[in-house]
Design a protein around this motif. Structure first.
Motif, PDB file in Angstrom:
ATOM      1  N   TRP A 119      -3.210  -4.318  -8.907  1.00  0.00           N
ATOM      2  CA  TRP A 119      -3.429  -2.956  -8.371  1.00  0.00           C
ATOM      3  C   TRP A 119      -3.244  -2.066  -9.849  1.00  0.00           C
ATOM      4  O   TRP A 119      -4.090  -1.101  -9.732  1.00  0.00           O
ATOM      5  CB  TRP A 119      -2.221  -2.537  -7.512  1.00  0.00           C
ATOM      6  CG  TRP A 119      -2.624  -2.953  -6.131  1.00  0.00           C
ATOM      7  CD1 TRP A 119      -1.953  -3.674  -5.360  1.00  0.00           C
ATOM      8  CD2 TRP A 119      -3.801  -2.417  -5.391  1.00  0.00           C
ATOM      9  NE1 TRP A 119      -2.408  -3.868  -4.080  1.00  0.00           N
ATOM     10  CE2 TRP A 119      -3.747  -3.192  -4.138  1.00  0.00           C
ATOM     11  CE3 TRP A 119      -4.965  -1.762  -5.684  1.00  0.00           C
ATOM     12  CZ2 TRP A 119      -4.451  -2.618  -2.977  1.00  0.00           C
ATOM     13  CZ3 TRP A 119      -5.899  -1.207  -4.665  1.00  0.00           C
ATOM     14  CH2 TRP A 119      -5.631  -2.042  -3.567  1.00  0.00           C
ATOM     15  N   TYR A 120      -2.315  -2.439 -10.686  1.00  0.00           N
ATOM     16  CA  TYR A 120      -2.381  -1.528 -11.863  1.00  0.00           C
ATOM     17  C   TYR A 120      -3.630  -1.594 -12.938  1.00  0.00           C
ATOM     18  O   TYR A 120      -4.278  -0.849 -13.379  1.00  0.00           O
ATOM     19  CB  TYR A 120      -1.268  -2.125 -12.953  1.00  0.00           C
ATOM     20  CG  TYR A 120       0.075  -1.637 -12.486  1.00  0.00           C
ATOM     21  CD1 TYR A 120       0.359  -0.343 -12.377  1.00  0.00           C
ATOM     22  CD2 TYR A 120       1.156  -2.454 -12.123  1.00  0.00           C
ATOM     23  CE1 TYR A 120       1.657   0.083 -12.007  1.00  0.00           C
ATOM     24  CE2 TYR A 120       2.505  -2.044 -11.954  1.00  0.00           C
ATOM     25  CZ  TYR A 120       2.593  -0.751 -11.780  1.00  0.00           C
ATOM     26  OH  TYR A 120       3.905  -0.438 -11.285  1.00  0.00           O
TER      27      TYR A 120
ATOM     28  N   ALA B 200       0.955  -6.737  -8.202  1.00  0.00           N
ATOM     29  CA  ALA B 200       1.405  -5.627  -8.714  1.00  0.00           C
ATOM     30  C   ALA B 200       0.078  -5.578 -10.099  1.00  0.00           C
ATOM     31  O   ALA B 200      -0.209  -4.321 -10.287  1.00  0.00           O
ATOM     32  CB  ALA B 200       2.702  -5.438  -9.293  1.00  0.00           C
TER      33      ALA B 200
ATOM     34  N   THR C 269       3.020   5.427  -6.094  1.00  0.00           N
ATOM     35  CA  THR C 269       2.681   5.384  -7.433  1.00  0.00           C
ATOM     36  C   THR C 269       1.562   6.641  -7.956  1.00  0.00           C
ATOM     37  O   THR C 269       1.554   7.241  -8.847  1.00  0.00           O
ATOM     38  CB  THR C 269       2.160   4.080  -7.789  1.00  0.00           C
ATOM     39  OG1 THR C 269       3.386   3.021  -7.860  1.00  0.00           O
ATOM     40  CG2 THR C 269       1.816   4.197  -9.220  1.00  0.00           C
TER      41      THR C 269
ATOM     42  N   LEU D 119       0.836  -1.419  -0.081  1.00  0.00           N
ATOM     43  CA  LEU D 119      -0.091   0.014   0.261  1.00  0.00           C
ATOM     44  C   LEU D 119       0.898   1.344   0.014  1.00  0.00           C
ATOM     45  O   LEU D 119       0.555   2.358  -0.639  1.00  0.00           O
ATOM     46  CB  LEU D 119      -0.994   0.149   1.138  1.00  0.00           C
ATOM     47  CG  LEU D 119      -2.102  -0.949   1.151  1.00  0.00           C
ATOM     48  CD1 LEU D 119      -2.878  -0.818   2.394  1.00  0.00           C
ATOM     49  CD2 LEU D 119      -2.971  -1.023  -0.097  1.00  0.00           C
TER      50      LEU D 119
ATOM     51  N   LEU E 182      -6.025   0.832 -10.961  1.00  0.00           N
ATOM     52  CA  LEU E 182      -5.840   2.232 -11.299  1.00  0.00           C
ATOM     53  C   LEU E 182      -6.212   2.419 -12.732  1.00  0.00           C
ATOM     54  O   LEU E 182      -6.817   3.622 -13.174  1.00  0.00           O
ATOM     55  CB  LEU E 182      -4.173   2.320 -10.995  1.00  0.00           C
ATOM     56  CG  LEU E 182      -3.714   2.278  -9.557  1.00  0.00           C
ATOM     57  CD1 LEU E 182      -2.164   2.694  -9.617  1.00  0.00           C
ATOM     58  CD2 LEU E 182      -4.478   3.204  -8.583  1.00  0.00           C
TER      59      LEU E 182
ATOM     60  N   GLU F 174       8.352   2.506  -5.710  1.00  0.00           N
ATOM     61  CA  GLU F 174       6.814   2.826  -6.191  1.00  0.00           C
ATOM     62  C   GLU F 174       6.327   1.426  -6.026  1.00  0.00           C
ATOM     63  O   GLU F 174       7.078   0.591  -5.717  1.00  0.00           O
ATOM     64  CB  GLU F 174       6.796   3.345  -7.285  1.00  0.00           C
ATOM     65  CG  GLU F 174       7.429   3.360  -8.452  1.00  0.00           C
ATOM     66  CD  GLU F 174       7.670   1.731  -9.126  1.00  0.00           C
ATOM     67  OE1 GLU F 174       6.726   1.442  -9.472  1.00  0.00           O
ATOM     68  OE2 GLU F 174       8.784   1.261  -8.894  1.00  0.00           O
ATOM     69  N   LEU F 175       5.382   1.094  -6.458  1.00  0.00           N
ATOM     70  CA  LEU F 175       4.633  -0.169  -6.623  1.00  0.00           C
ATOM     71  C   LEU F 175       5.487  -1.461  -6.966  1.00  0.00           C
ATOM     72  O   LEU F 175       5.646  -2.478  -6.393  1.00  0.00           O
ATOM     73  CB  LEU F 175       3.289  -0.424  -7.246  1.00  0.00           C
ATOM     74  CG  LEU F 175       2.429  -1.650  -7.290  1.00  0.00           C
ATOM     75  CD1 LEU F 175       2.031  -1.946  -5.804  1.00  0.00           C
ATOM     76  CD2 LEU F 175       1.083  -1.096  -8.192  1.00  0.00           C
TER      77      LEU F 175
ATOM     78  N   LEU G 162       1.853   1.599  -3.614  1.00  0.00           N
ATOM     79  CA  LEU G 162       0.745   2.042  -4.294  1.00  0.00           C
ATOM     80  C   LEU G 162       0.526   3.564  -4.152  1.00  0.00           C
ATOM     81  O   LEU G 162       0.396   4.222  -4.925  1.00  0.00           O
ATOM     82  CB  LEU G 162      -0.260   1.205  -4.008  1.00  0.00           C
ATOM     83  CG  LEU G 162      -1.866   1.682  -4.534  1.00  0.00           C
ATOM     84  CD1 LEU G 162      -1.778   1.519  -6.228  1.00  0.00           C
ATOM     85  CD2 LEU G 162      -2.907   1.064  -3.968  1.00  0.00           C
TER      86      LEU G 162
END
Length: 297
Positions: free
Chosen positions: A263-264, A260, A72, A66, A267, A238-239, A69
């Motif tokens: 989470w991408y 990863a 990022t 987190l 986003l 970053e992430l 994230l």
């Protein structure tokens, strides 16, 4: 003289006409293929134990992930804001009547397009090796203020500046294309109404250009989420860098890379939802129904 009697059959009422739905076997074929491929992919995700979904769930909301994230998202927001400002300025310079401004803007876009983003980030981060200090003063004269370059250019600032310069070059061409898409006749009409250049830009050009600008510009902003992974070369955490640091200790490469990716995906999905809203908001009155529907039949 008698009038000949018409032998034409009476026309039936339109209500009695029955229309048959057009058969489209190609759609059924593509739907079947898509369902089979989706089922195969789902089976691969569920049955392959090497994904280790329990480990993925354990890491997905861990403090380190987190934190990466958040870095990022922060890096994306700052770089995007700075890059859009640079893009607007460069686009206006390219459209200027001043040949010097046009040449400077063209040279900037040419240079950024020619240099890979990874190389640009490294050049900015190691700028201190070329210029040990940055100073303000009279050219070829005395200096009023000087600061060591390495003190100004940290890992975070190098990442923000590098990504902003890359986005600025590409967004400048998007802004310019949007402005040039407005018909010249409308600008002539606005000039005939005694509008100033600023009024023409605000009331005539931008409301129409933004409809053309939003799709490609949104694509650049979505790409910015992924471009943040490049800053790992300058040591900013970053992430993706966080994920690499973790699986470098635990050797759990695939589950952490999947974290990863998830989470991408989140986003990118949020950014695409925002893009869709903006397209609907600024596209009202220009298209009827779903845009591009007539080309997919």
């Amino acid at each position: 003289m008698s009038t000949p009697t018409s032998t034409r059959a009476p026309v039936e009422a339109p209500a009695s006409v029955r229309f048959a739905r057009r058969r489209q076997p190609a759609r059924w074929l593509t739907a079947g293929v898509a369902l089979v491929l989706a089922a195969m992919f789902a089976h691969f995700l569920i049955t392959n134990p090497r994904w280790d979904w329990r480990l993925v769930g354990g890491y997905l909301f861990s403090a380190d992930i987190l934190r990466g994230l958040l870095n990022t998202v922060l890096l994306t927001l700052l770089s995007s804001a700075a890059g859009l400002v640079v893009g607007v300025v460069v686009a206006l310079m390219r459209l200027s009547d001043d040949p010097v401004l046009r040449w400077v803007a063209t040279a900037y876009i040419w240079f950024i397009r020619a240099i890979p983003a990874l190389v640009l980030l490294l050049l900015i981060f190691f700028l201190g090796a070329l210029l040990p200090k940055l100073s303000l003063g009279i050219p070829f004269g005395p200096e009023f203020l000087s600061v060591p370059t390495n003190r100004l250019i940290s890992q975070f600032s190098a990442a923000v500046v590098g990504l902003a310069l890359v986005l600025g070059a590409y967004s400048a061409e998007i802004f310019r294309a949007g402005i040039l898409s407005v018909p010249a006749g409308q600008l002539e009409a606005a000039t005939a109404l005694a509008m100033t250049r600023r009024q023409r830009l605000r009331r005539v050009v931008l409301p129409q250009a933004i409809r053309v600008i939003i799709p490609p510009l949104s694509n650049e902003l979505v790409t910015m989420f992924k471009n943040t992974s490049l800053v790992s070369v300058v040591g900013y955490t970053e992430l993706l860098t966080t994920v690499q640091l973790i699986y470098g200790r635990t050797y759990q490469t695939i589950p952490l890379l999947l974290v990863a990716c998830l989470w991408y995906l989140v986003l990118t999905s949020l950014a695409m939802i925002g893009q869709r809203y903006l397209e609907r908001r600024f596209g009202r009155g220009f298209t009827a129904g779903r845009p591009g529907k007539e080309y997919s039949r």
